[in-house]
Motif scaffolding. Structure first.
Motif, PDB file in Angstrom:
ATOM      1  N   SER A   3     -37.079  17.980 -56.813  1.00  8.93           N
ATOM      2  CA  SER A   3     -38.819  17.834 -56.114  1.00  8.93           C
ATOM      3  C   SER A   3     -38.458  18.126 -54.321  1.00  8.93           C
ATOM      4  N   SER A   4     -39.716  18.020 -53.972  1.00  9.35           N
ATOM      5  CA  SER A   4     -39.140  17.619 -51.907  1.00  9.35           C
ATOM      6  C   SER A   4     -38.630  16.618 -51.616  1.00  9.35           C
ATOM      7  N   PRO A   5     -38.430  15.460 -51.651  1.00  5.33           N
ATOM      8  CA  PRO A   5     -38.103  14.575 -51.659  1.00  5.33           C
ATOM      9  C   PRO A   5     -36.461  14.306 -51.992  1.00  5.33           C
ATOM     10  N   HIS A   6     -36.092  14.632 -52.847  1.00  8.17           N
ATOM     11  CA  HIS A   6     -34.789  15.469 -53.746  1.00  8.17           C
ATOM     12  C   HIS A   6     -34.242  16.068 -52.534  1.00  8.17           C
ATOM     13  N   GLU A   7     -34.622  16.873 -52.109  1.00 10.87           N
ATOM     14  CA  GLU A   7     -33.915  17.987 -50.879  1.00 10.87           C
ATOM     15  C   GLU A   7     -34.083  17.286 -49.495  1.00 10.87           C
ATOM     16  N   ALA A   8     -35.038  16.006 -49.128  1.00 10.68           N
ATOM     17  CA  ALA A   8     -35.181  15.888 -48.000  1.00 10.68           C
ATOM     18  C   ALA A   8     -34.039  15.020 -47.794  1.00 10.68           C
ATOM     19  N   MET A   9     -33.893  13.866 -48.718  1.00 11.74           N
ATOM     20  CA  MET A   9     -32.609  12.989 -48.698  1.00 11.74           C
ATOM     21  C   MET A   9     -31.333  13.071 -48.451  1.00 11.74           C
ATOM     22  N   HIS A  10     -31.217  14.314 -49.134  1.00 12.82           N
ATOM     23  CA  HIS A  10     -29.732  15.285 -48.829  1.00 12.82           C
ATOM     24  C   HIS A  10     -29.789  15.863 -47.414  1.00 12.82           C
ATOM     25  N   LEU A 160     -34.913   9.034 -41.830  1.00 12.80           N
ATOM     26  CA  LEU A 160     -34.161   8.682 -43.473  1.00 12.80           C
ATOM     27  C   LEU A 160     -34.858   7.806 -43.508  1.00 12.80           C
ATOM     28  N   ALA A 161     -35.104   6.395 -42.796  1.00  9.93           N
ATOM     29  CA  ALA A 161     -35.905   5.800 -42.495  1.00  9.93           C
ATOM     30  C   ALA A 161     -37.186   5.444 -43.260  1.00  9.93           C
ATOM     31  N   ALA A 162     -38.395   6.545 -42.777  1.00 10.85           N
ATOM     32  CA  ALA A 162     -39.648   6.657 -43.140  1.00 10.85           C
ATOM     33  C   ALA A 162     -39.403   7.057 -44.753  1.00 10.85           C
ATOM     34  N   ILE A 163     -38.663   8.238 -45.151  1.00  5.58           N
ATOM     35  CA  ILE A 163     -38.529   9.053 -45.818  1.00  5.58           C
ATOM     36  C   ILE A 163     -37.919   7.737 -47.124  1.00  5.58           C
ATOM     37  N   ASP A 191     -39.532  20.064 -33.936  1.00  3.54           N
ATOM     38  CA  ASP A 191     -39.925  20.551 -35.873  1.00  3.54           C
ATOM     39  C   ASP A 191     -39.557  20.246 -37.238  1.00  3.54           C
ATOM     40  N   PRO A 192     -37.708  20.280 -37.255  1.00  2.00           N
ATOM     41  CA  PRO A 192     -36.511  19.611 -38.614  1.00  2.00           C
ATOM     42  C   PRO A 192     -37.721  18.211 -39.338  1.00  2.00           C
ATOM     43  N   ILE A 193     -37.932  17.082 -37.716  1.00  2.00           N
ATOM     44  CA  ILE A 193     -38.558  16.204 -38.201  1.00  2.00           C
ATOM     45  C   ILE A 193     -39.297  16.316 -38.985  1.00  2.00           C
ATOM     46  N   VAL A 194     -40.334  17.661 -38.102  1.00  2.00           N
ATOM     47  CA  VAL A 194     -41.490  17.633 -38.828  1.00  2.00           C
ATOM     48  C   VAL A 194     -41.554  17.303 -40.366  1.00  2.00           C
ATOM     49  N   GLU A 195     -41.015  18.176 -40.757  1.00  2.00           N
ATOM     50  CA  GLU A 195     -40.996  19.572 -41.827  1.00  2.00           C
ATOM     51  C   GLU A 195     -40.077  18.892 -42.968  1.00  2.00           C
ATOM     52  N   LEU A 196     -39.186  17.905 -42.701  1.00  2.00           N
ATOM     53  CA  LEU A 196     -38.179  17.083 -43.051  1.00  2.00           C
ATOM     54  C   LEU A 196     -39.428  15.434 -43.997  1.00  2.00           C
ATOM     55  N   GLY A 202     -42.975  14.348 -50.416  1.00  2.00           N
ATOM     56  CA  GLY A 202     -43.234  14.493 -51.678  1.00  2.00           C
ATOM     57  C   GLY A 202     -45.302  14.800 -51.137  1.00  2.00           C
ATOM     58  N   ASN A 203     -45.067  15.096 -52.619  1.00  2.00           N
ATOM     59  CA  ASN A 203     -46.493  14.625 -53.226  1.00  2.00           C
ATOM     60  C   ASN A 203     -47.425  12.611 -52.694  1.00  2.00           C
ATOM     61  N   ARG A 204     -46.676  11.940 -52.601  1.00  2.00           N
ATOM     62  CA  ARG A 204     -47.244  10.421 -52.512  1.00  2.00           C
ATOM     63  C   ARG A 204     -48.531  10.441 -51.297  1.00  2.00           C
ATOM     64  N   PRO A 205     -49.603   9.758 -51.266  1.00  2.00           N
ATOM     65  CA  PRO A 205     -50.571   9.249 -50.901  1.00  2.00           C
ATOM     66  C   PRO A 205     -50.052   9.314 -48.998  1.00  2.00           C
ATOM     67  N   ALA A 206     -48.703   8.731 -48.606  1.00  2.00           N
ATOM     68  CA  ALA A 206     -48.105   8.486 -47.482  1.00  2.00           C
ATOM     69  C   ALA A 206     -47.693  10.332 -47.098  1.00  2.00           C
ATOM     70  N   ALA A 207     -47.563  11.418 -47.824  1.00  2.00           N
ATOM     71  CA  ALA A 207     -48.216  12.562 -47.393  1.00  2.00           C
ATOM     72  C   ALA A 207     -49.191  12.960 -46.566  1.00  2.00           C
ATOM     73  N   GLN A 208     -50.237  12.735 -47.116  1.00  2.00           N
ATOM     74  CA  GLN A 208     -51.643  13.127 -46.495  1.00  2.00           C
ATOM     75  C   GLN A 208     -51.770  12.428 -45.071  1.00  2.00           C
ATOM     76  N   GLN A 209     -50.902  11.445 -44.935  1.00  2.00           N
ATOM     77  CA  GLN A 209     -51.085  10.355 -43.498  1.00  2.00           C
ATOM     78  C   GLN A 209     -50.484  10.981 -42.734  1.00  2.00           C
ATOM     79  N   TRP A 210     -48.960  11.684 -43.351  1.00  2.00           N
ATOM     80  CA  TRP A 210     -48.391  12.726 -42.227  1.00  2.00           C
ATOM     81  C   TRP A 210     -49.106  13.302 -41.312  1.00  2.00           C
TER      82      TRP A 210
END
Length: 294
Positions: A3-10, A160-163, A191-196, A202-210
């Motif tokens: 998943s996308s969150p999995h990739e971002a967390m590491h 990382l804290a936000a994720i 840019d890397p921070i925006v994308e990470l 992922g597909n959480r509601p918070a993703a649309q907020q971001w």
């Protein structure tokens, strides 16, 4: 499927290797700050046909304490198989590189984090042959950063804290703080921070907020993710405007719409389809003519 969150967390540790020393401070472990970090191959497969792959692997150099190997695992849920694979990773890496090995597990929910933090013992009751104690970063111990100045001091840790707090009911304030901290940041850093962050939510509601925050607060960034986010925001805005116009035209012409159709209009995110309905509404004699064939 990863998943996308999995990739971002590491992957965030690949982008910002120095982040680990700040995370270790948060976790209460005194790890010296790195002088350099080198990405290592993540494939731990042996000659036999059993594939074993760690998520991110770094060789960390320190000024006084020498180098060590840092293995980072992003864990989205409890997985009993890890009680066998994690000790294997550590012993294999120690044997391969001849260096001390640390295992960091990053989680987004407290139950998984508590499970991952449990020591893994290999042996018998009378004697433990091997004991593994993973470091775990998750919503239970990562800081909730809602102060812009604090976020600016360490953007990687704030990301990382936000994720890790993606499911926190107050994640909106956390994301707002991060976006505000990025406003005056050079594009190459932001840019890397925006994308990470988008990937980590992922597909959480918070993703649309971001996405909404990036579309408004960070409108000057031109990364692929930022452009995609702004395009979505513009399309959503057009759809909302046409939905409102459609309702007004129908009301002005005395055409009654049911609650079901009203909901259908409000939930439609396709500006082109709404444009078709709006054109029909200008001349249609009934509501059925407006939505014919839909």
């Amino acid at each position: 499927m990863v998943s996308s969150p999995h990739e971002a967390m590491h992957r965030i540790f690949q982008e910002y290797p120095g982040l680990f020393s700040r995370v270790s401070e948060v976790l209460g472990v005194d790890i010296p700050p790195p002088t350099s970090a080198t990405a290592l191959p993540t494939d731990l497969t042996e000659a036999r046909p059993v594939e074993r792959r760690v998520d991110t692997l770094l060789r960390i150099e320190t000024e006084h304490d020498g180098p060590f190997v840092l293995a980072i695992e992003a864990q989205g849920k409890k997985d009993p198989r890890k009680t066998a694979s994690w000790p294997y990773y550590v012993s294999y890496l120690h044997n391969r590189y001849g260096l001390p090995v640390l295992l960091l597990v990053v989680c987004q929910d407290r139950a998984t984090a508590e499970w991952a933090a449990r020591p893994i013992a290999i042996g018998i009751r009378q004697w433990q042959t091997l004991a593994l104690n993973p470091l775990v970063a998750g919503p239970h111990n990562m800081p909730v950063i809602t102060d812009v100045a604090e976020a600016r001091k360490d953007l990687a840790l704030a990301t990382l804290a936000a994720i890790t707090h993606a499911d926190n009911p107050g994640v909106g304030a956390i994301l707002k703080t991060l976006s505000a901290a990025l406003r005056d940041t050079p594009e190459a850093i932001a840019d890397p921070i925006v994308e990470l962050t988008a990937q980590g939510l992922g597909n959480r509601p918070a993703a649309q907020q971001w996405r909404n925050l990036v579309a408004v607060d960070l409108s000057f960034y031109k990364s692929f993710m930022s452009e995609e986010i702004r395009d979505e925001g513009r399309a959503q805005g057009r759809a909302q405007g046409r939905a409102e116009s459609l309702r007004l035209v129908l009301e002005a012409r005395g055409i009654t719409i049911t609650d079901e159709l009203r909901e259908k209009i409000d939930n439609c995110n396709d500006p082109q389809l709404l444009h078709v309905w709006l054109n029909r509404a200008a001349t249609a004699a009934s509501v059925e003519e407006v939505f014919a064939g839909e």
